[in-house]
Structures are given as C-alpha cells and as structure tokens.
Design a protein around this motif. Structure first.
Motif, PDB file in Angstrom:
ATOM      1  N   UNK A  95       5.726  55.435  10.254  1.00 26.87           N
ATOM      2  CA  UNK A  95       4.425  54.811  10.505  1.00 26.87           C
ATOM      3  C   UNK A  95       4.345  54.178  11.890  1.00 26.87           C
ATOM      4  N   UNK A  96       5.511  53.837  12.466  1.00 24.66           N
ATOM      5  CA  UNK A  96       5.508  53.223  13.796  1.00 24.66           C
ATOM      6  C   UNK A  96       5.110  54.217  14.882  1.00 24.66           C
ATOM      7  N   UNK A  97       5.226  55.494  14.576  1.00 26.78           N
ATOM      8  CA  UNK A  97       4.902  56.506  15.582  1.00 26.78           C
ATOM      9  C   UNK A  97       3.456  56.410  16.039  1.00 26.78           C
ATOM     10  N   UNK A  98       2.559  56.105  15.133  1.00 27.20           N
ATOM     11  CA  UNK A  98       1.134  56.057  15.470  1.00 27.20           C
ATOM     12  C   UNK A  98       0.636  54.646  15.757  1.00 27.20           C
ATOM     13  N   UNK A  99       1.523  53.642  15.668  1.00 30.51           N
ATOM     14  CA  UNK A  99       1.081  52.254  15.838  1.00 30.51           C
ATOM     15  C   UNK A  99       1.735  51.584  17.044  1.00 30.51           C
ATOM     16  N   UNK A 100       3.032  51.778  17.246  1.00 30.81           N
ATOM     17  CA  UNK A 100       3.786  50.999  18.233  1.00 30.81           C
ATOM     18  C   UNK A 100       3.269  51.188  19.660  1.00 30.81           C
ATOM     19  N   UNK A 101       2.779  52.369  19.992  1.00 31.12           N
ATOM     20  CA  UNK A 101       2.338  52.624  21.367  1.00 31.12           C
ATOM     21  C   UNK A 101       0.979  52.021  21.677  1.00 31.12           C
ATOM     22  N   UNK A 102       0.208  51.657  20.639  1.00 35.79           N
ATOM     23  CA  UNK A 102      -1.205  51.311  20.825  1.00 35.79           C
ATOM     24  C   UNK A 102      -1.431  50.072  21.694  1.00 35.79           C
ATOM     25  N   UNK A 103      -0.863  48.889  21.371  1.00 37.70           N
ATOM     26  CA  UNK A 103      -1.247  47.703  22.153  1.00 37.70           C
ATOM     27  C   UNK A 103      -0.885  47.799  23.627  1.00 37.70           C
TER      28      UNK A 103
END
Length: 658
Positions: A95-103
């Motif tokens: 799940x971090x693949x689609x979230x961690x890069x965002x901010x």
C-alpha cells in the motif's frame, strides 16, 4: 547526510530486490525507475541544501527523496518472493507504493516553486505555500483513508478519485509556475537569475501529471501508457538542476561552492538513466522482440558518451557554480580592467579586491598589512575566511582574506583559484604602498620647504632685520655726532655697531649651518655636532657634545642630516628661549638603532602651550627617518628632545610612510 543516506539505502534495496521480484513491464517499470531516480537525485539535492541551511525547500526535497525511496522499496519488497512465497507483510507494504511518494512529489510541484526566492514571502506566495501544503496533506490523507475509490461513494469517492487528486496538483502547480514566470519576466536583474530554468522545470513537473488528471478512458485513448512515466522521469531529472541554478546564481541561503562535483554526478546519473531507458525503448520498438539488443546498444552508446558528457557538464557546472572564475584567466582579466579605471592610488587596492570577490563568488575580502592595519576591504564579512599571504619582490606585504556567504566555508578549489590572483593583489598592494610613500615623501618635502621658508622669514624678520635697522640708525647717529664735532662718542657708537654687525654675521652663519653645514659633508656627523657645540658654547650657555663615533658612522647620509637638523633646532631653542645655563648633545647606540638626545636645564616647555614650528619639525623629521621622537620635561627639570632612528637604513624617507 542522514536524509541522503536513507533515501539512497531505500533505492539500493529496491534495486537489489529485482532479482527476486516479478518483472515489471511497460509503464509500471518506468514508474519504478522514476521512484528510484527521485530517491537518488533528490537525496543528493537535500544533502547539498541541508548541509548549508535547513530552509523549507530543503525539507520538501528531503520528503520527496525519502517518500519515493519508500515507494520504490515497497514496490520491490511487495513483489519479491522466496521459493515462490511472498515476504512477510508484503500486502501491508504494497500500500505504501501508491501513498509514500505523494506528499513529497506533490510538494515539489505545488509548494517549492513559491519558496525558491531570497527574502520574505509576499502575500500571494504565502497563500500559495499554505494552499499547496494543505492540498498535499489532503491528497495523502485521501489515499490512505480511501485506498479503493471505485468502491467508495459520495465525498469519499470524489476525494479518492485519482483524476481529482492529480487535477488539484496540476492546477496548483500551474499557479506556482505562473508565479515563477512572473518573477522571471518582471524581477530585477539580480532576482531574475535562473528563474527561467525554474519556470521551465516547474512547468514540466505540472505538465507530466496532466494525463493522470484525465478520466481513465480519455487518458487511455489520448496518451500511450509508457509516455506518462517517461515524461515524469525527464521532469524529475530536470527539476532539481533548475532549483540549483536559481540557488547558485542568486547565491541563496549560503550554499557551499563544493556542489560542483555533486551536481555533475547527479546530472550524469539522472541523464544516464533517462538515456538508457529511451535507447532501450526505441531499440525495442525497432529491433526484433527477444533479441536483447536494446540493452547492449544502450550500454555501448552510454560507454562512448560518458567521458565527453562528463567534461561538457563539468565546464558548464563550473561556470554556473563558480561564475567568471571558471574561465582560465577571467579573474586576472577583470582585475586588469578595474586597475585601468582606478583614478587614485587609494582606489588601487579596492579596484583589485572587487573583481577577486566577483571571480570567486565570495561575500567580501580585505587586505591587512603586517602591522595589523586594514589597508582595504570590500563587501561584507561572511563565513570563515580563506586567508593567503601576500608577497611581492621577495617582500611580505600583508595578508588577503576572502569570505564566502554567511555560514559557508570556502573549499580547496577556491583556494587554488585564489593563489594566482593573490600574486596580482600583492603586486598592487606593494604598488599602492610605494605610491603612498612617494606622495607622503613629496608632501613632507613641500612641508620642509615651507618650513625652511618660514625659518628664513623668521630669522630675517626677528634677527637680521632689526640688526640692519639698528646699524642704519647707528650710522646716521654717528654721522650726526661727527658733524657736531663729537668724534669720541661717534667712535664708541661705531665700535658698538661693529659688534652688532658681527653678531648678525654669526646668526647668518648659524642659519646656513643649520640647513646643511659643510663640515657634515666633509667629516661626518660626529665632527659636525662637536663643531655646533663649540659655536654655541659661551659664558651664558655651556654646550657640550658627547658623541659615539661608531653610532655616528652607522647612520646613512639622510639620517645624519636629519639628526643634525634636530640637534641644531634643539640647541637653538635652548640658546634663545630656554634661559638655560647648560646644554648637552648626546649621540649613542640604542639597541639596533641610534639615539640623539639634547637636554638643557632651562625653564622647560609649557604643557598647555601650543607647539611651535621647530618642535613640529622635530617630530616630522623623526617620522621621515622611520624613528620616534620624544619631547618633554627632563628628570631634573628643563627640556629633553630625544629622537631614535634605525641604523643602516637605505632610504630613510620611506620610514614614515607606513
């Protein structure tokens, strides 16, 4: 350094996991490469920025580096298997693949362009920063709380919709780009430097997210899936270089000049990755499938271009980082142009320091002489100084100190660039000192000439004039007496006039000897002082000379003349004004120098009185000889005139110009 090490470690682990992970295909593989490149390049940029100052831009860059590193690591870890079995927690990490890069990545687009500037933020900039920050937080929260937007309804479905999230980033990124373009077009020459690159980089970043802001069917119809990550990869490789261009050209935040090599390394890394992927992509589309020739062709091309590409990049990065000093001889050329426009000797050193500071991209510089006095300074004091000695014609003339921006430590490369310029500065400093000495000597010569004229005027007006007037009146009186038949009285009057004329003649001779007695040239200072003592010695004033012949012989001719003039002035004052009974002229060795001392037992000097021309002349002569003078009361009353000068000085006139 911690941020860079963390992001690089995550990127390395992500790449190392590939042999145990399922192979990526098409756009998915490129998105993985984007995360790896962002972690590596932005980790480097964060290290450069945070090493000098923890500004907001540095933390957003660090967030992007670590965030994309986590996303890349999560993608590799979640796909890795051991003997066909997934690793522990693979589903949670995925799940971090689609979230961690965002901010971090979103912040680069919607926040960072507002912050890359010097000074306080304007109201629109503050509004843009807070709006962009709120959008980053909201989008990240939506991706965490609504991971499956298709299954959600109402507000959750809207918030979790990828087009809505990416559209927000595109709109806010366009506003940030517009602000950078406005500052580039309307700013002052100093504030516009590099903003064209920032505008282009920010625009590319926002443009790369436009396909993701379109509804999926429309995006699939208009854009090839592999184009989106390829464009993002190019934008992510260009944007950090654009930030550094602004930072270095405007010298923001005291960034260290050592970034030259790190910037070259970062650009080569990102450029190599992008070039490799493009060559493989084109070769795969042209060559037969399954031949594997794309990777071989890409490696061969990169191997042939690596050395010339590095040299090309190094030259341009050096010009960007180090300014005009990157070009050979540029600093010396600028110094020559400034020297040619210097109007006065006092401007010489300033004229040479300014181009030195410009060539080295420093904050300020100064030249100090060996005695600690500051000869010239330009700019302002910044970080720790870089100091080099100044020597010209085998003579050490002082030190040159150059400062970088506040908090910045100049590196060894700057010191190497400074060494050849220091030789030019040393020659100019010596020239300025010699010019100042020449002007001071000329001024003292004019002052001495004026003083001699005042002395002649005083002697003629106060002594010779009254004597001649008295003689004239006496002769007229003698004629009247002779006419009246009083020859005895006339004879006595003429005898008195003869004595008065003789005293006038002696005064004229004393005045001539005070300027330059013939005995000084013929037999030296010792004989001249003894002769002067004998001439002034009388029943009213006992004058004695105590001269050390070795001390007199150690003096060069200019020093001997100067000391004789001091002695003559002091003895004359004792004879005329001090009402003294005794006067002693003493010349002796004093360490490495020679000391002249004239003492009397007269009434002394009024401490509240204004010093006369003679006493001022004594101090000026002492300074001309490179020595010191002391004029004051003696230990037993009276007056002491003492001058100490160095012996064996080749050019006594240079002594007082320091």
């Amino acid at each position: 350094m911690v941020v860079a090490a963390t992001s690089w470690l995550l990127a390395a682990l992500a790449v190392l996991s590939l042999p145990w992970a399922e192979l990526y295909e098409g756009g998915e593989a490129l998105f993985f490469v984007v995360d790896v490149v962002v972690a590596v390049v932005y980790g480097l940029l964060a290290w450069v920025l945070l090493a000098r100052r923890a500004v907001a831009v540095a933390w957003w860059v660090a967030l992007a580096a670590v965030g994309d590193g986590i996303a890349a690591f999560a993608a590799g870890y979640s796909r890795a298997t051991v003997q066909g079995l997934p690793l522990p927690g693979a589903d949670a990490v995925a799940s971090l693949t689609s979230v961690a890069w965002v901010p971090g990545t979103a912040g680069l687009i919607v926040v960072v362009p507002w912050l890359v500037r010097d000074g306080a933020l304007s109201r629109p900039a503050r509004a843009g920063v807070w709006t962009g920050t709120a959008a980053c937080v909201a989008i990240t929260a939506a991706r965490v709380l609504v991971p499956d937007a298709e299954a959600a309804t109402g507000i959750a479905a809207v918030a979790g919709s990828l087009p809505v999230q990416m559209g927000t980033i595109v709109v806010l990124g366009a506003l940030a780009t517009a602000d950078a373009a406005r500052r580039w077009l309307r700013g002052t020459p100093a504030t516009r430097r590099g903003l064209g690159w920032l505008t282009l980089g920010s625009g590319l970043m926002a443009l790369s997210f436009v396909p993701l802001a379109l509804p999926l069917p429309l995006a699939m119809a208009l854009v090839d899936p592999g184009i989106v990550p390829a464009v993002q990869l190019a934008a992510q490789a260009f944007f950090p270089a654009a930030i550094l261009v602004v930072v270095l050209r405007q010298q923001l935040w005291g960034i260290d000049l050592v970034v030259s090599r790190t910037l070259v390394w970062g650009l080569l890394t990102a450029g190599s990755v992008v070039a490799y992927l493009l060559i493989v992509f084109v070769a795969t589309a042209v060559l037969p499938v399954g031949t594997g020739a794309g990777g071989v062709l890409a490696a061969a091309v990169l191997a042939g271009l690596a050395v010339p590409a590095r040299a090309w990049l190094q030259r341009r990065v050096d010009l960007l980082v180090r300014g005009p000093s990157a070009a050979p001889g540029a600093g010396a050329e600028r110094i020559g142009l400034r020297l040619g426009s210097a109007a006065a000797p006092a401007e010489l050193v300033h004229s040479v320091l300014e181009p030195v500071v410009e060539a080295l991209r420093g904050e300020g510089a100064e030249v100090r002489l060996d005695d600690g006095r500051q000869l010239a300074a330009v700019g302002a004091v910044g970080g720790p100084p870089l100091t080099v000695g100044l020597a010209a014609a085998g003579e050490h003339v002082g030190e040159l100190a150059v400062w970088g921006a506040p908090g910045e430590r100049l590196d060894a490369r700057t010191e190497r660039d400074l060494q050849p310029l220091a030789g030019v500065v040393a020659a100019v400093v010596r020239l300025a000192l010699l010019t100042a000495e020449l002007e001071a000597a000329r001024a003292r010569t004019l002052a001495a000439r004026a003083e001699e004229r005042r002395l002649l005027r005083r002697e003629v007006h106060d002594h010779l004039g009254p004597v001649l007037t008295g003689v004239t009146l006496g002769l007229q009186g003698a004629r009247n007496l002779l006419a009246a038949g009083d020859a005895d009285t006339a004879g006595r009057l003429l005898d008195g006039l003869a004595g008065e004329v003789e005293r006038g003649v002696q005064n004229v001779r004393s005045l001539a000897r005070a300027f330059l007695p013939p005995l000084l040239e013929e037999r030296g200072l010792a004989s001249a002082l003894e002769d002067m003592a004998a001439r002034f010695d009388s029943a009213d004033l006992a004058v004695r000379a105590e001269v050390d012949p070795a001390a007199a012989a150690a003096l060069p001719a200019p020093a001997a003349v100067g000391l004789y003039s001091v002695a003559a002035e002091a003895v004359t004052n004792a004879h005329r004004h001090a009402r003294a009974a005794r006067c002693v002229v003493r010349l002796e060795q004093a360490g490495d120098g020679v000391r002249l001392q004239v003492t009397d037992d007269g009434v002394g000097i009024d401490p509240d009185g204004r010093p006369g021309v003679g006493l001022r002349a004594v101090r000026e002569r002492a300074a001309d000889l490179g020595g010191v003078a002391r004029i004051g009361p003696g230990p037993e009353g009276g007056t002491v005139v003492e001058v100490t000068v160095p012996a064996h000085r080749e050019a006594a006139v240079l002594g007082g110009a320091g």
